[in-house]
Design a protein around this motif. Structure first.
Motif, short mmCIF file in Angstrom:
data_model
loop_
_atom_site.label_atom_id
_atom_site.label_comp_id
_atom_site.label_asym_id
_atom_site.label_seq_id
_atom_site.Cartn_x
_atom_site.Cartn_y
_atom_site.Cartn_z
N ASN A 111 0.92 -1.01 -0.07
CA ASN A 111 0.01 -0.11 0.04
C ASN A 111 0.74 1.17 -0.13
N GLN A 112 0.32 2.23 -0.49
CA GLN A 112 0.82 3.72 -0.50
C GLN A 112 1.35 4.10 0.98
N ASN A 113 0.46 3.94 1.75
CA ASN A 113 0.98 4.22 3.42
C ASN A 113 2.04 3.38 3.82
N GLY A 114 2.69 2.38 2.88
CA GLY A 114 3.95 1.66 3.57
C GLY A 114 3.46 0.40 4.12
N THR A 115 2.22 -0.08 4.36
CA THR A 115 1.99 -1.10 4.79
C THR A 115 1.96 -2.22 3.74
N THR A 116 2.03 -3.44 4.18
CA THR A 116 2.19 -4.61 3.19
C THR A 116 1.23 -5.62 3.52
N VAL A 117 0.01 -6.06 2.74
CA VAL A 117 -1.01 -7.06 2.97
C VAL A 117 -0.71 -8.42 2.40
N VAL A 118 -0.93 -9.27 3.20
CA VAL A 118 -0.70 -10.66 2.44
C VAL A 118 -2.17 -11.38 2.65
N VAL A 119 -2.89 -12.11 1.94
CA VAL A 119 -4.01 -12.96 2.13
C VAL A 119 -3.79 -14.21 1.79
N LEU A 120 -3.95 -15.07 2.75
CA LEU A 120 -3.91 -16.73 2.69
C LEU A 120 -5.25 -17.19 2.74
N GLY A 121 -5.35 -18.30 2.16
CA GLY A 121 -6.88 -18.84 1.98
C GLY A 121 -6.58 -20.26 1.88
N ILE A 122 -7.79 -20.90 2.49
CA ILE A 122 -7.98 -22.51 2.41
C ILE A 122 -9.47 -22.62 2.24
N LYS A 123 -9.60 -23.86 1.52
CA LYS A 123 -11.23 -24.27 1.37
C LYS A 123 -11.43 -25.53 1.92
N THR A 124 -12.52 -25.84 2.34
CA THR A 124 -12.89 -27.17 2.86
C THR A 124 -14.26 -27.33 1.94
N ASN A 125 -14.47 -28.82 2.02
CA ASN A 125 -15.80 -29.17 1.34
C ASN A 125 -16.06 -30.81 1.96
N ILE A 126 -16.86 -31.50 1.12
CA ILE A 126 -17.42 -32.76 1.62
C ILE A 126 -16.29 -33.69 1.92
N ASP A 127 -15.11 -33.44 1.04
CA ASP A 127 -14.16 -34.67 1.55
C ASP A 127 -13.20 -34.15 2.61
N THR A 128 -13.34 -32.90 3.28
CA THR A 128 -12.39 -32.44 4.17
C THR A 128 -12.46 -33.25 5.64
N GLN A 129 -11.39 -34.12 5.96
CA GLN A 129 -11.38 -34.58 7.19
C GLN A 129 -12.10 -33.92 8.28
N TYR A 130 -12.42 -34.33 9.17
CA TYR A 130 -13.10 -33.69 10.35
C TYR A 130 -13.99 -32.38 10.13
N TRP A 131 -14.26 -31.97 8.86
CA TRP A 131 -15.05 -30.66 8.50
C TRP A 131 -15.62 -30.92 7.12
N PRO A 132 -16.42 -31.73 6.83
CA PRO A 132 -16.92 -32.02 5.66
C PRO A 132 -18.38 -31.10 5.18
N HIS A 133 -17.73 -29.64 5.09
CA HIS A 133 -18.62 -28.65 4.79
C HIS A 133 -17.78 -27.66 4.17
N SER A 134 -18.73 -27.03 3.02
CA SER A 134 -18.12 -26.37 2.17
C SER A 134 -17.78 -24.81 2.99
N CYS A 135 -16.69 -24.40 2.91
CA CYS A 135 -16.32 -23.16 3.71
C CYS A 135 -15.13 -22.67 2.96
N GLU A 136 -14.98 -21.37 2.93
CA GLU A 136 -13.75 -20.59 2.51
C GLU A 136 -13.31 -19.75 3.53
N LEU A 137 -12.16 -19.88 3.91
CA LEU A 137 -11.44 -19.26 5.08
C LEU A 137 -10.18 -18.49 4.50
N ARG A 138 -10.26 -17.07 4.91
CA ARG A 138 -9.16 -16.46 4.45
C ARG A 138 -8.76 -15.76 5.58
N LEU A 139 -7.17 -15.42 5.68
CA LEU A 139 -6.49 -14.81 6.66
C LEU A 139 -5.86 -13.43 6.21
N GLU A 140 -6.27 -12.47 6.67
CA GLU A 140 -5.64 -11.13 5.83
C GLU A 140 -4.74 -10.66 6.92
#
Ligand code: TA6
Length: 299
Positions: A111-140
């Motif tokens: 950013n112009q104000n000097g900050t740096t932003v990283v966005v990481l993500g992970i998706k879960t779905n029916i095949d995800t062990q422990y959490w067979p639900h469709s979700c999208e997770l983002r960490l900013e």
């Protein structure tokens, strides 16, 4: 993606680079005009953060921490999701499973104000062990004069889902004996080391033994007085009304293989959390955002 591909797509000249540690886990290193930081793409975990005018890192990482596929790394800011504490699913790991998962790099931005932003993500779905639900997770993660971290859960399934979660943040302190936490006076807490009894906080928190408390209905600002380092850490939070305060003290430190016997003296966890009476029900098609901001000031 290889380091080469990540660098081509997401690297920022002289500011953001990728590297592989000895175990093959990929870290992002940020050095901008305001601060420096290290973020693991495995576990989406901020491992280090230091504003340029500060001598000490904000975050504690154990000298015995694991940096291995399938294991959680003790220190920094572990992301606990979709549950906080013991597994909701038989055989599942404590504090959820995404702190031992490879995340994708979604975007990086200067950013112009000097900050740096990283966005990481992970998706879960029916095949995800422990959490067979469709979700999208983002960490900013925003690295600037302060550190800002936000976790967004999108429920893309057709039913409502209930999660608990935390930023299980390990703060580096000079000495536990010289540290207090303020902002919780008068709050009710569940004392996990005394049969989960409900108690009332009176005054500031000083740590003099094994401490594992779940504070309910907290204000959105707490302060850690790291008096041995002549600094205060200001924690502000959004989307969470629970703060967990944890220090393993002597015996629990000895019992943890990935933690040094004396390290309880130089860390305290003050965690921005959704748990207890603040578990989050996310309707189908909706999202929840939990965020924390950490600022270091001289005292
Ligand atoms: O947040 C506090 C706590 O739940 C404690 O009960 C303690 O056992 C710790 O977390 C465990 O964290 P770990 O990273 O070792 O799974």
């Amino acid at each position: 993606m290889t380091i080469h591909e990540l660098t081509d797509q997401f690297g920022i000249d002289d500011i953001l680079s990728f590297s592989e540690d000895e175990g093959g886990l990929v870290n992002i290193t940020i050095t901008n005009s305001l601060a420096s930081a290290t973020i693991s793409t495995y576990s989406a975990q901020v491992l280090a953060y230091k504003p340029n005018n500060e001598a000490q890192d904000l975050l504690f990482v154990s000298k015995n921490a694991y940096y291995q596929q399938g294991k959680a790394t003790k220190g920094g800011i572990p992301v606990c999701w979709p549950w906080f504490g013991p597994s909701l699913v038989e055989g599942g790991p404590g504090h959820g499973f995404v702190r031992a998962c490879q995340w994708d790099v979604l975007t990086t931005n200067q950013n112009q104000n000097g900050t740096t932003v990283v966005v990481l993500g992970i998706k879960t779905n029916i095949d995800t062990q422990y959490w067979p639900h469709s979700c999208e997770l983002r960490l900013e993660v925003t690295v600037g004069e302060s550190l800002n971290i936000a976790l967004i859960t999108e429920n893309n399934s057709s039913v409502s889902l209930t999660i608990s979660q935390a930023f299980h943040t390990y703060f580096k302190i000079n000495s536990i004996a010289k540290t207090t936490v303020t902002g919780l006076d008068g709050k009710t807490y569940i004392d996990k080391v005394d049969d989960a009894k409900e108690k009332q906080q009176v005054g500031d928190i000083s740590i003099t033994g094994l401490t594992d408390r779940v504070y309910l209905d907290v204000n959105n600002q707490l302060n850690i007085h790291d008096n041995g380092n002549n600094r205060q850490i200001i924690i502000t939070s959004e989307g969470s009304s629970i703060a967990v305060v944890w220090n393993p003290w002597i015996q629990q430190s000895v019992d943890m293989a990935d933690f040094g016997d004396d390290e309880y003296q130089n860390m305290i966890c003050v965690e921005t959390t959704n748990t207890a009476n603040d578990c989050i029900k996310i309707a189908a098609g909706s999202a929840h955002r939990m965020a924390a901001n950490y600022t270091i000031v001289k005292s």
